[in-house]
Design a protein around this motif. Structure first.
Motif, PDB file in Angstrom:
ATOM      1  N   GLY A   1       0.789  -1.228   0.000  1.00 33.13           N
ATOM      2  CA  GLY A   1       0.000   0.000   0.000  1.00 33.13           C
ATOM      3  C   GLY A   1       0.819   1.274   0.000  1.00 33.13           C
ATOM      4  O   GLY A   1       0.335   2.326  -0.435  1.00 33.13           O
TER       5      GLY A   1
ATOM      6  N   LEU B   1       0.909   3.039  -3.386  1.00 25.93           N
ATOM      7  CA  LEU B   1      -0.251   3.851  -3.748  1.00 25.93           C
ATOM      8  C   LEU B   1      -0.219   5.191  -3.026  1.00 25.93           C
ATOM      9  O   LEU B   1      -0.533   6.234  -3.610  1.00 25.93           O
ATOM     10  CB  LEU B   1      -1.540   3.103  -3.414  1.00 25.93           C
ATOM     11  CG  LEU B   1      -1.723   1.737  -4.079  1.00 25.93           C
ATOM     12  CD1 LEU B   1      -3.050   1.120  -3.672  1.00 25.93           C
ATOM     13  CD2 LEU B   1      -1.635   1.863  -5.596  1.00 25.93           C
ATOM     14  N   GLU B   2       0.163   5.162  -1.764  1.00 29.41           N
ATOM     15  CA  GLU B   2       0.244   6.406  -0.998  1.00 29.41           C
ATOM     16  C   GLU B   2       1.311   7.329  -1.583  1.00 29.41           C
ATOM     17  O   GLU B   2       1.134   8.547  -1.635  1.00 29.41           O
ATOM     18  CB  GLU B   2       0.552   6.087   0.463  1.00 29.41           C
ATOM     19  CG  GLU B   2       0.371   7.259   1.400  1.00 29.41           C
ATOM     20  CD  GLU B   2       0.538   6.886   2.862  1.00 29.41           C
ATOM     21  OE1 GLU B   2       0.641   7.813   3.688  1.00 29.41           O
ATOM     22  OE2 GLU B   2       0.576   5.674   3.184  1.00 29.41           O
TER      23      GLU B   2
ATOM     24  N   ARG C   1      -0.111   8.898  -5.202  1.00 29.07           N
ATOM     25  CA  ARG C   1      -1.305   9.740  -5.336  1.00 29.07           C
ATOM     26  C   ARG C   1      -1.007  11.172  -5.784  1.00 29.07           C
ATOM     27  O   ARG C   1      -1.566  11.634  -6.787  1.00 29.07           O
ATOM     28  CB  ARG C   1      -2.102   9.740  -4.030  1.00 29.07           C
ATOM     29  CG  ARG C   1      -2.918   8.484  -3.806  1.00 29.07           C
ATOM     30  CD  ARG C   1      -3.642   8.530  -2.478  1.00 29.07           C
ATOM     31  NE  ARG C   1      -4.567   9.644  -2.403  1.00 29.07           N
ATOM     32  CZ  ARG C   1      -5.112  10.091  -1.276  1.00 29.07           C
ATOM     33  NH1 ARG C   1      -4.783   9.522  -0.119  1.00 29.07           N
ATOM     34  NH2 ARG C   1      -5.970  11.086  -1.286  1.00 29.07           N
TER      35      ARG C   1
ATOM     36  N   LEU D   1       2.452  -0.328 -10.476  1.00 28.91           N
ATOM     37  CA  LEU D   1       1.097  -0.077  -9.983  1.00 28.91           C
ATOM     38  C   LEU D   1       0.066  -0.877 -10.771  1.00 28.91           C
ATOM     39  O   LEU D   1      -1.032  -1.136 -10.272  1.00 28.91           O
ATOM     40  CB  LEU D   1       0.768   1.415 -10.065  1.00 28.91           C
ATOM     41  CG  LEU D   1       1.659   2.350  -9.239  1.00 28.91           C
ATOM     42  CD1 LEU D   1       1.178   3.790  -9.376  1.00 28.91           C
ATOM     43  CD2 LEU D   1       1.678   1.935  -7.774  1.00 28.91           C
TER      44      LEU D   1
ATOM     45  N   SER E   1      -3.254  -2.834  -9.525  1.00 29.29           N
ATOM     46  CA  SER E   1      -4.554  -2.654 -10.169  1.00 29.29           C
ATOM     47  C   SER E   1      -5.227  -4.001 -10.413  1.00 29.29           C
ATOM     48  O   SER E   1      -6.438  -4.157 -10.195  1.00 29.29           O
ATOM     49  CB  SER E   1      -4.380  -1.900 -11.493  1.00 29.29           C
ATOM     50  OG  SER E   1      -5.609  -1.783 -12.173  1.00 29.29           O
TER      51      SER E   1
ATOM     52  N   ASP F   1      -6.482  -5.255  -7.190  1.00 27.33           N
ATOM     53  CA  ASP F   1      -7.691  -4.524  -6.813  1.00 27.33           C
ATOM     54  C   ASP F   1      -8.910  -5.110  -7.521  1.00 27.33           C
ATOM     55  O   ASP F   1      -9.977  -5.272  -6.915  1.00 27.33           O
ATOM     56  CB  ASP F   1      -7.521  -3.047  -7.166  1.00 27.33           C
ATOM     57  CG  ASP F   1      -8.637  -2.179  -6.620  1.00 27.33           C
ATOM     58  OD1 ASP F   1      -8.758  -2.073  -5.385  1.00 27.33           O
ATOM     59  OD2 ASP F   1      -9.401  -1.622  -7.427  1.00 27.33           O
TER      60      ASP F   1
ATOM     61  N   TRP G   1      -7.489   0.918  -0.075  1.00 24.97           N
ATOM     62  CA  TRP G   1      -7.002   1.430  -1.347  1.00 24.97           C
ATOM     63  C   TRP G   1      -8.008   2.332  -2.049  1.00 24.97           C
ATOM     64  O   TRP G   1      -7.753   2.830  -3.145  1.00 24.97           O
ATOM     65  CB  TRP G   1      -6.644   0.261  -2.275  1.00 24.97           C
ATOM     66  CG  TRP G   1      -5.480  -0.552  -1.786  1.00 24.97           C
ATOM     67  CD1 TRP G   1      -4.771  -0.373  -0.625  1.00 24.97           C
ATOM     68  CD2 TRP G   1      -4.882  -1.683  -2.436  1.00 24.97           C
ATOM     69  NE1 TRP G   1      -3.777  -1.313  -0.515  1.00 24.97           N
ATOM     70  CE2 TRP G   1      -3.810  -2.132  -1.604  1.00 24.97           C
ATOM     71  CE3 TRP G   1      -5.142  -2.357  -3.623  1.00 24.97           C
ATOM     72  CZ2 TRP G   1      -3.010  -3.226  -1.947  1.00 24.97           C
ATOM     73  CZ3 TRP G   1      -4.350  -3.447  -3.962  1.00 24.97           C
ATOM     74  CH2 TRP G   1      -3.297  -3.874  -3.135  1.00 24.97           C
TER      75      TRP G   1
ATOM     76  N   PHE H   1      -7.061   5.754  -3.494  1.00 23.82           N
ATOM     77  CA  PHE H   1      -6.398   5.774  -4.799  1.00 23.82           C
ATOM     78  C   PHE H   1      -7.425   5.521  -5.894  1.00 23.82           C
ATOM     79  O   PHE H   1      -7.512   6.273  -6.868  1.00 23.82           O
ATOM     80  CB  PHE H   1      -5.297   4.713  -4.833  1.00 23.82           C
ATOM     81  CG  PHE H   1      -4.336   4.870  -5.981  1.00 23.82           C
ATOM     82  CD1 PHE H   1      -3.324   5.806  -5.921  1.00 23.82           C
ATOM     83  CD2 PHE H   1      -4.443   4.082  -7.113  1.00 23.82           C
ATOM     84  CE1 PHE H   1      -2.437   5.963  -6.972  1.00 23.82           C
ATOM     85  CE2 PHE H   1      -3.560   4.225  -8.169  1.00 23.82           C
ATOM     86  CZ  PHE H   1      -2.554   5.169  -8.094  1.00 23.82           C
TER      87      PHE H   1
ATOM     88  N   GLY I   1      -7.310   6.316 -10.125  1.00 23.49           N
ATOM     89  CA  GLY I   1      -5.872   6.422  -9.941  1.00 23.49           C
ATOM     90  C   GLY I   1      -5.121   5.373 -10.732  1.00 23.49           C
ATOM     91  O   GLY I   1      -4.081   5.658 -11.341  1.00 23.49           O
ATOM     92  N   PHE I   2      -5.636   4.155 -10.739  1.00 22.36           N
ATOM     93  CA  PHE I   2      -4.990   3.100 -11.517  1.00 22.36           C
ATOM     94  C   PHE I   2      -5.029   3.422 -13.014  1.00 22.36           C
ATOM     95  O   PHE I   2      -4.057   3.183 -13.735  1.00 22.36           O
ATOM     96  CB  PHE I   2      -5.661   1.757 -11.245  1.00 22.36           C
ATOM     97  CG  PHE I   2      -5.343   1.180  -9.890  1.00 22.36           C
ATOM     98  CD1 PHE I   2      -4.037   0.905  -9.533  1.00 22.36           C
ATOM     99  CD2 PHE I   2      -6.355   0.914  -8.975  1.00 22.36           C
ATOM    100  CE1 PHE I   2      -3.732   0.366  -8.285  1.00 22.36           C
ATOM    101  CE2 PHE I   2      -6.060   0.374  -7.733  1.00 22.36           C
ATOM    102  CZ  PHE I   2      -4.752   0.104  -7.383  1.00 22.36           C
TER     103      PHE I   2
ATOM    104  N   ALA J   1      -8.495   9.662  -7.172  1.00 20.64           N
ATOM    105  CA  ALA J   1      -7.044   9.515  -7.254  1.00 20.64           C
ATOM    106  C   ALA J   1      -6.327  10.669  -6.621  1.00 20.64           C
ATOM    107  O   ALA J   1      -5.157  10.590  -6.312  1.00 20.64           O
ATOM    108  CB  ALA J   1      -6.621   9.394  -8.717  1.00 20.64           C
TER     109      ALA J   1
END
Length: 361
Positions: A246, A249-250, A253, A290, A294, A297, A320, A323, A327-328, A360
């Motif tokens: 994670g 993702l942080e 962003r 990423l 995705s 996810d 998540w 995000f 975002g993906f 996102a």
């Protein structure tokens, strides 16, 4: 009061800077020049060193992210709280390796030609790994970093590679997912504790790419990132700890609000078109990683209510969600643009990709 010799005090000062998350400047002289270190410390000095490492490491773990309220998913169960609320106090056992590293840092002039290699035997404990990581943190971006990155002990550390892939120059990681196994043992408390530090490291690393002029340097960094993240994601997936990814993702962003061209805007226009195109694709290594998250996810969204891992999937979806699918998509768009870029940002369109509805930002 414990009295120590001046040479012992220098090593203690360096140890405090490392575990205290100090700045490079106050200990620059200790690292750039050669200093004599006694082969054996006095009992009093050794007592102070043990105390410094023990208390300083606990403080470092808290400051690097352990203090944050965090959701983790371990053994299919969600746990929320600060590090010490999610785990029993970990055993921090420093082996002689840590002392040898500190001694070598003082004895060798890290910015001068002729520094002797760091030669130590044994497998680092998790406490030793933390010290290696914090050593890299202290010298990151300084003239001392390349010498540290050239040492075999640091090059075989999966944790150092995960935090500081840029410090190893043209070296490539020589390990696979199994190298992360010790870090995933005992609930992966060390990786959990370092989450905030990893967020800041990877975000800063991506932001720094806009200042890279040499296509060769961009290629070396991207190649290292791709290899490290592939091994890390294989490891956490195999261990059922996807939550540990994670931090990527942080970190990503705020970066995705920038146009893709920003990643390569510093590439030298005098370089060949082919080398710039290769460098641009390498610059997208983080964004391509990423894509794997995705896919995870999407798998989590497909888990049904009556499936065994439904609760774990829902917790990860919740974690998540900031995000989000938008975002993906944006990360994929950026990676695609960089993969097809044939010029540096100075000659390319700086128009950002269209904003998608979602979370996102």
């Amino acid at each position: 009061m414990i009295r120590v010799a001046p040479s012992e005090l220098e090593l203690l000062t360096l140890a405090r800077a490392i575990v205290g998350l100090g700045q490079y400047a106050p200990v620059e002289d200790l690292l750039r020049n050669r200093h004599a270190v006694p082969a054996k410390f006095s009992p009093g000095a050794m007592q102070v060193l043990r105390d410094t490492l023990a208390k300083g490491s606990v403080m470092a773990l808290a400051r690097c992210g352990g203090w944050r309220q965090q959701l983790t998913v371990r053994d299919g169960q969600a746990r929320t709280g600060r590090l010490w609320e999610r785990h029993a106090p970990p055993l921090l056992r420093f082996s002689p390796l840590t002392f040898h590293v500190l001694k070598w840092l003082l004895e060798q002039p890290l910015t001068k030609h002729g520094a002797m290699p760091l030669e130590v035997d044994g497998t680092p404990t998790l406490a030793d790994e933390l010290i290696l990581f914090l050593c890299c943190r202290l010298v990151a971006g300084t003239p001392c970093a390349p010498t540290l990155g050239a040492q075999h002990l640091f090059r075989r550390s999966a944790l150092c590679w995960l935090g500081f892939p840029e410090q190893f120059g043209t070296h490539r990681p020589e390990f696979d997912a199994t190298a992360f196994a010790p870090l995933l043992a005992d609930g992966a408390w060390l990786l959990e504790a370092l989450r905030l530090e990893l967020v800041l490291r990877w975000r800063g690393l991506e932001e720094s790419k806009r200042h890279i002029a040499s296509p060769e340097d961009a290629l070396a960094l991207g190649t290292a990132q791709e290899a490290v993240l592939a091994a890390f994601l294989d490891a956490v997936d195999g261990a059922g700890r996807r939550d540990l990814a994670g931090f990527l993702l942080e970190a990503a962003r705020p970066l995705l609000e920038q146009p893709a061209t920003r990643w390569v805007e510093g590439l030298s226009s005098s370089a060949t078109l082919s080398s710039r195109a290769t460098a641009a694709r390498a610059a997208a290594a983080f964004l391509r990683a990423l894509g794997r998250l995705s896919r995870w996810d999407a798998e989590h969204r497909a888990v049904r209510f009556f499936d065994d891992d439904y609760d774990a999937a829902q917790h990860l979806l919740s974690e998540w969600n900031a995000f989000g699918e938008a975002g993906f998509r944006r990360a994929e768009d950026h990676a695609r643009q960089l993969a097809t870029a044939l010029t540096s940002a100075s000659g390319a369109s700086a128009t950002p990709p269209p904003s998608s509805a979602g979370s996102a930002s």
